[in-house]
Design an enzyme around this catalytic site. Structure first.
Site, PDB file in Angstrom:
ATOM      1  CG  ASP A  75      -2.185   0.876   0.940  1.00 34.85           C
ATOM      2  OD1 ASP A  75      -2.115   1.747   0.042  1.00 34.85           O
ATOM      3  OD2 ASP A  75      -3.206   0.710   1.628  1.00 34.85           O
ATOM      4  CD1 TRP A  76       0.390   5.560  -3.615  1.00 37.28           C
ATOM      5  CD2 TRP A  76       0.003   3.374  -3.588  1.00 37.28           C
ATOM      6  NE1 TRP A  76       0.332   5.126  -4.928  1.00 37.28           N
ATOM      7  CE2 TRP A  76       0.100   3.791  -4.941  1.00 37.28           C
ATOM      8  CE3 TRP A  76      -0.224   2.013  -3.346  1.00 37.28           C
ATOM      9  CZ2 TRP A  76      -0.039   2.922  -6.029  1.00 37.28           C
ATOM     10  CZ3 TRP A  76      -0.363   1.152  -4.424  1.00 37.28           C
ATOM     11  CH2 TRP A  76      -0.273   1.603  -5.738  1.00 37.28           C
TER      12      TRP A  76
END
Ligand SMILES: OC[C@H]1O[C@@H](O[C@H]2[C@H](O)[C@@H](O)[C@H](O[C@H]3[C@H](O)[C@@H](O)[C@H](O)O[C@@H]3CO)O[C@@H]2CO)[C@H](O)[C@@H](O)[C@@H]1O
Length: 721
Positions: free
Chosen positions: A249-250
């Site tokens: 995930d970012w």
């Protein structure tokens, strides 16, 4: 009894077998790998930093193999930051349809739009959060709190997307069940609930050959989701046989070397969100980590092979379109990819509307002389449907939650607009009060035969707070004093219909206590075709067929799941009465159930076979069928979702009384009947034995329940293993 997942790095990833698509893709990837420089390899697995390319995630191109900068773009309901695109109903709506064909069609349409815009990886679908917390901010991005229904949602959506040529990304792995403190908390899960609840839908995703999986922000049993050997290497790659790549995930990566060894295969967005960019773990740092021996060359090669194989798997080496928009300048696309997808969006929205209450056959409406349309939720935000970034406000009708799981509305058909069109045809006078002011609402309601009140409840991703709700909802009540609004209208009009637009369950007790409230509709967050779809149900061109993908409790406190007794499992185990149970939904007709037959030939014991994508090979073998006859005994055509629940024998300790293990949707004309067949796989009869570390079919007598909901059981039987 429950075994915590190991924290130490112990596992060596193995490749799954049996998916010929993957075998071919791996052959091509391994050939390409030989031509790559070390810098190119690191570039293929590293993001170019936030806002460093046209998409929310971009990797480096590799010219030696003609490999492009990969474009990774949200969302699970459409293409984020681009226009025009189709703003489809959210996951929770398509889950409520219980319709495999619609799940597939929506996925295929989204995938076609992604491909048309040059998006290589579409960041969805979602089954984490599963929805353990009913107020979880991102539950609406997924399909259902039930792992079986969620798993079917994952599988059909991924097949649809990847058949259209885009790589799907199943997210967020694992235990991403809340937004508040999501990137600091630890989701502590027992081994059994990990397998039977949270990993279950991802098994379906892997089985559907999902190209990529996104690891989550939270810790799992004390270790970061994107740094955990236990859930990445051991569980996802080894046990589930996942052959694609794991993308962070970012900004969910915390270390360079450790994450690589734990099984992470791609880092996104390649930096943190700061300016100037900090925390760049891979890129040239990964090259150095390999050269100094901290990360084995074989691990880097494995990362690259997985990423390339996913690209080959969906034929993206065959003339894939260029990226046709930029996320950072308004998203205007140079091509129109929407085709006829509005009709799919409308059908999904229509078939996801759950009729919760319908006293005195109030619905469908029969050319009323006058209708009062009440509430701000009846109209589109006067500032425009896209007025707030990432839909981070709740003004006007609610048709999408907020956060990265959104898309820009190309248009939004508001309920009032659609109802006015129908009213013009029917000669119905429309009286409006489109604020949430109770005095004005009562005044309007007094003047009409029937009043329709629109209320809502919103939620979203934690980087935006809306009206004091930090992603997760503060409570399960309607927003904007919705209860008071309904009370005021119900005091002024004897014939009240309530329409709820919400991201999940809303407590309805105050509303149900008003005798004037004759009908209640849950319309979810229906996307761009909101009003048109609602009209189809309100005025009866279609009979409602949707069923709740979660339980509506009588009060928030009653849902306090422990371990794996989430949602209806909790109510059933503790003998609690829900207000509207999981799987519930009314129709304009009625259905009878008969002729149950059970033919199961499973043998008890653990799985022993090899691993294929999804898990041990025997888990997916057929072990029999359950059949039942469904008849439309009413006067209008309609569709019924027949549901199969299975109760395990006592030799499977501490199991839920019954669990969804099949569903079939049948369309029937009045007086017609159909024999539905539920196919059972070995997994459907298994529980996870933490001691043996195996899926086990227990010996003993299984209970079989076929019905119209998790509580409305119409046919029962047993079989013995
Ligand atoms: O979009 C890719 C995945 O990103 C995660 O959400 C991120 C979201 O996409 C992004 O827009 C947002 O950025 C904000 C950032 O967090 C904040 O610090 C900065 O000030 O403003 C940015 C918004 O303009 O960050 C989100 C993560 O915090 C999703 O979890 C994942 O599902 C997406 O696929």
């Amino acid at each position: 009894m429950y075994k915590l997942l190991p924290l130490a790095i112990t596992a060596v990833p193995v490749l799954g077998v049996g998916a010929s698509g993957w075998d071919d893709a791996y052959t091509k990837a391994q050939t390409a790998l030989q031509k790559l420089s070390q810098n190119e390899k690191a570039g293929i697995v590293s993001g170019v930093t936030w806002e460093g390319g046209p998409c929310v995630g971009n990797t480096y191109a590799a010219s030696s193999i003609n490999y492009p900068s990969l474009c990774l773009q949200d969302s699970p309901l459409g293409i984020r930051f681009a226009n025009p695109v189709t703003a489809f109903p959210a996951g929770i709506n398509v889950g409520a349809t219980w319709d495999r064909d619609l799940l597939y069609a929506r996925g295929a349409a989204m995938g076609a739009e992604a491909k048309g815009l040059g998006v290589h990886v579409q960041l969805g679908p979602v089954s984490g959060p599963l929805g353990k917390n009913p107020d979880g901010g991102r539950n609406w991005e997924g399909f259902s709190v039930d792992p079986y229904l969620s798993g079917v949602g994952m599988e059909e959506t991924i097949r649809g997307m990847q058949d259209s040529g885009v790589q799907a990304c199943a997210k967020h792995w694992l235990g991403n069940e809340q937004e508040v403190h999501r990137d600091t908390i630890s989701s502590n899960m027992g081994d059994r609930e990990t397998h039977e609840l949270y990993a279950w839908p991802f098994m379906n995703a892997v089985r559907a050959n999902v190209a990529s999986v996104m690891c989550s922000y939270n810790k799992v049993n004390g270790t970061w989701g994107c740094e955990s050997d236990g859930i990445l290497n051991e569980l996802l790659k080894n046990e589930l046989g996942f052959r694609g790549y794991i993308v962070s995930d970012w900004n969910a990566q915390h270390t360079g070397v450790h994450s690589a060894l734990a099984g992470l295969d791609m880092t996104m967005p390649g930096s943190d969100f700061n300016t100037p960019r900090g925390s760049i773990f891979w890129g040239s740092n990964l090259v150095e980590a390999v050269s100094n021996g901290s990360v084995p060359q074989s691990r880097l090669d494995d990362m690259v092979t997985r990423v390339l194989a996913a690209w080959y798997l969906v034929d993206q080496d065959q003339g894939y379109p260029e990226v046709a928009f930029s996320s950072w300048n308004g998203g205007k696309a140079s091509v129109n990819v929407t085709a006829d997808h509005a009709s799919i969006a409308r059908t999904v929205a229509r078939d996801s509307i759950v009729l919760l209450k319908n006293d005195d056959q109030t619905l469908p409406l029969k050319r009323p002389g006058s209708l009062a349309i009440i509430g701000q939720d009846a109209i589109v935000n006067p500032n425009g449907a896209n007025a707030c970034n990432d839909r981070g406000c709740n003004t006007g009708t609610l048709a999408m939650g907020w956060g990265s799981g959104t898309a820009e509305f190309p248009y939004l058909v508001g309920p009032l607009d659609a109802i006015q069109k129908q009213a013009a045809q029917d000669g119905t006078t429309i009286i409006t009060s489109t604020t949430d002011d109770s005095t004005a609402a009562a005044e309007a309601a007094r003047k009409a035969e029937t009043a329709i009140v629109f209320i809502n409840s919103d939620a979203g991703e934690g980087y935006i707070t809306v009206e004091g709700n930090p992603g997760d909802r503060n409570n399960l009540d309607p927003w904007h004093n919705g209860n008071a609004l309904v009370q005021a209208v119900a005091a002024a009009n004897k014939n009240v219909i309530v329409v709820v637009h919400s991201v999940g369950p809303v407590i309805l007790e105050t509303i149900l206590a008003q005798p004037s409230v004759k009908a209640i509709i849950w319309a979810g967050i229906p996307g761009q075709e909101s009003g048109n779809a609602l009209n189809d149900i309100l005025f009866g061109s279609t009979s409602p067929s949707a069923k709740l993908p979660y339980t509506i409790a009588k009060q928030r406190m009653m849902i306090s799941p422990r371990e794996f007794f989430v949602d209806y499992r909790h109510f059933d185990k503790n003998g609690l009465s829900p207000r509207y149970e999981f799987g519930y939904g009314l129709s304009y007709t009625n259905f009878t159930y008969s002729a149950l037959t059970v033919n199961v030939f499973a043998t008890s014991g653990p799985t022993t076979g090899s691993i294929v994508p999804g898990g041990p090979v025997e888990l997916f073998e057929s072990v029999g069928t359950v059949k039942a006859q469904i008849e439309n005994a009413g006067l209008v055509a309609g569709a019924e979702v027949a549901q199969l629940y299975i109760g395990l024998p006592d030799s499977a300790p501490s199991s839920p009384p019954r669990q969804l293990r099949g569903f079939e949707k049948v369309n029937l004309q009045p007086g017609k009947s159909e024999l539905v067949t539920f196919e059972l796989s070995r997994r459907d009869l298994s529980y996870w034995d933490s001691t043996m570390q195996k899926w086990v079919v227990p010996a003993g007598t299984f209970r079989v329940y076929v019905g119209a909901s998790s509580r409305d059981i119409r046919q029962q039987g047993t079989f013995t293993v």
